[in-house]
Design a protein around this motif. Sequence first.
Motif, PDB file in Angstrom:
ATOM      1  N   GLY A   1       5.401  -7.361   3.257  1.00  0.00           N
ATOM      2  CA  GLY A   1       5.306  -5.296   3.825  1.00  0.00           C
ATOM      3  C   GLY A   1       5.582  -4.906   4.616  1.00  0.00           C
ATOM      4  O   GLY A   1       5.948  -3.965   5.566  1.00  0.00           O
ATOM      5  N   LYS A   2       6.221  -5.769   5.968  1.00  0.00           N
ATOM      6  CA  LYS A   2       6.605  -4.849   7.691  1.00  0.00           C
ATOM      7  C   LYS A   2       7.955  -4.957   6.937  1.00  0.00           C
ATOM      8  O   LYS A   2       9.149  -5.229   6.532  1.00  0.00           O
TER       9      LYS A   2
ATOM     10  N   LYS B   1       0.908  -1.057   0.074  1.00  0.00           N
ATOM     11  CA  LYS B   1      -0.319  -0.051  -0.020  1.00  0.00           C
ATOM     12  C   LYS B   1       0.524   1.181  -0.247  1.00  0.00           C
ATOM     13  O   LYS B   1       0.727   2.060   0.334  1.00  0.00           O
ATOM     14  N   ILE B   2       2.372   0.954  -0.714  1.00  0.00           N
ATOM     15  CA  ILE B   2       2.834   2.375  -0.616  1.00  0.00           C
ATOM     16  C   ILE B   2       4.344   1.919  -1.368  1.00  0.00           C
ATOM     17  O   ILE B   2       4.494   0.546  -1.627  1.00  0.00           O
ATOM     18  N   HIS B   3       4.639   3.129  -2.147  1.00  0.00           N
ATOM     19  CA  HIS B   3       5.802   2.939  -2.953  1.00  0.00           C
ATOM     20  C   HIS B   3       6.649   4.041  -3.136  1.00  0.00           C
ATOM     21  O   HIS B   3       6.030   5.145  -2.353  1.00  0.00           O
ATOM     22  N   PHE B   4       7.453   3.542  -1.709  1.00  0.00           N
ATOM     23  CA  PHE B   4       9.198   4.638  -1.833  1.00  0.00           C
ATOM     24  C   PHE B   4       9.922   4.586  -2.727  1.00  0.00           C
ATOM     25  O   PHE B   4      10.384   3.497  -3.611  1.00  0.00           O
TER      26      PHE B   4
ATOM     27  N   GLU C   1       1.976  -3.130   8.295  1.00  0.00           N
ATOM     28  CA  GLU C   1       0.349  -2.196   8.142  1.00  0.00           C
ATOM     29  C   GLU C   1       0.553  -0.760   7.923  1.00  0.00           C
ATOM     30  O   GLU C   1      -0.147   0.225   7.441  1.00  0.00           O
ATOM     31  N   ILE C   2       1.873  -0.755   6.600  1.00  0.00           N
ATOM     32  CA  ILE C   2       2.232   0.496   6.380  1.00  0.00           C
ATOM     33  C   ILE C   2       1.032   0.486   4.606  1.00  0.00           C
ATOM     34  O   ILE C   2       0.751   0.224   3.915  1.00  0.00           O
ATOM     35  N   SER C   3       0.535   2.165   4.875  1.00  0.00           N
ATOM     36  CA  SER C   3      -0.725   2.972   3.860  1.00  0.00           C
ATOM     37  C   SER C   3      -0.302   3.767   3.709  1.00  0.00           C
ATOM     38  O   SER C   3       0.154   4.657   4.798  1.00  0.00           O
TER      39      SER C   3
ATOM     40  N   PHE D   1      -1.354   8.833   5.891  1.00  0.00           N
ATOM     41  CA  PHE D   1       0.030   7.874   6.335  1.00  0.00           C
ATOM     42  C   PHE D   1      -0.396   7.340   7.295  1.00  0.00           C
ATOM     43  O   PHE D   1      -0.339   8.100   8.678  1.00  0.00           O
ATOM     44  N   VAL D   2      -0.714   6.064   7.311  1.00  0.00           N
ATOM     45  CA  VAL D   2      -0.484   5.092   9.158  1.00  0.00           C
ATOM     46  C   VAL D   2       0.602   3.808   8.789  1.00  0.00           C
ATOM     47  O   VAL D   2       1.168   3.397   8.182  1.00  0.00           O
ATOM     48  N   SER D   3       0.937   3.830  10.055  1.00  0.00           N
ATOM     49  CA  SER D   3       1.729   2.528   9.787  1.00  0.00           C
ATOM     50  C   SER D   3       1.614   2.483  11.549  1.00  0.00           C
ATOM     51  O   SER D   3       1.714   3.129  12.609  1.00  0.00           O
TER      52      SER D   3
END
Length: 251
Positions: A75-76, A55-58, A236-238, A115-117
């Motif tokens: 995704g952790k 749920k994210i692209h760095f 759980e990064i989004s 933005f959540v983590s």
Amino acid sequence: MKTKAIFTCTVLGIILLCSCGNKSTQNSSQADSATASAKDSARVSGIPCDITLPKIHFTKAVNGADTLAKADKNGKVTFRVGEKKDFFCDPNNKLSNNTAPILLAKVDNTRPFTFVSKVTSGFTKEGLYNAGVLYIYVNDNRWQKFCFEQDERGNHRIVTVRTIGTSDDNNHDVVTSPWVYMKISSDTHTVASYYSLDKNNWQLVRLYKNDYPAEIWMGISSQCPVDKGTTSYFDEISLDQNSVTDFRLGN
């Protein structure tokens, strides 16, 4: 006639004072605008990278973050950091240190975002100011970090630092859980930071006007300003282009 002349002079004086006041306000606003523009045009750190999570692209890495952050198949992110790594612009310039690694994802700030983590910080006995961190980043002179940090008494607390040229430093609630959910959200007008222990009930930490430019970056980081190194974990990064609907409750 004398009374009329006095009245006329008084009115003219008031007009001139108002005119000067308006010019002063305009000049102040122009100066503030120029200062913000100067901060926005400052050096932007980082090199391109390509770390894609569910749920994210760095796409940018600051201070070698792409070599220090490793994501598993779920995704952790395990984010290790070496000794004396921090991001802080001290008003007295005694503690200034912009060496902490940061992974960044680009955001369209003309649209809402959230933005959540889940953050588990690498706390140690000697780890003063160790923290897992979320970022709003424009450049090295303009950013906000949102930390789950160890304080001077060994407490683990929520901390925010907002930097416009120099950094402020705000210590918030103590959290006894080994991890915490952290969230930054904006509706384009307001930006707010929250934490939660269950991802349902959110506590507002900080809220201010969103005066960032149209293109900004959201990021994660691990910091270790004093100790010899640590590891933080992000799960759980989004990142999506929607905002909370209630800025007081964070939902």
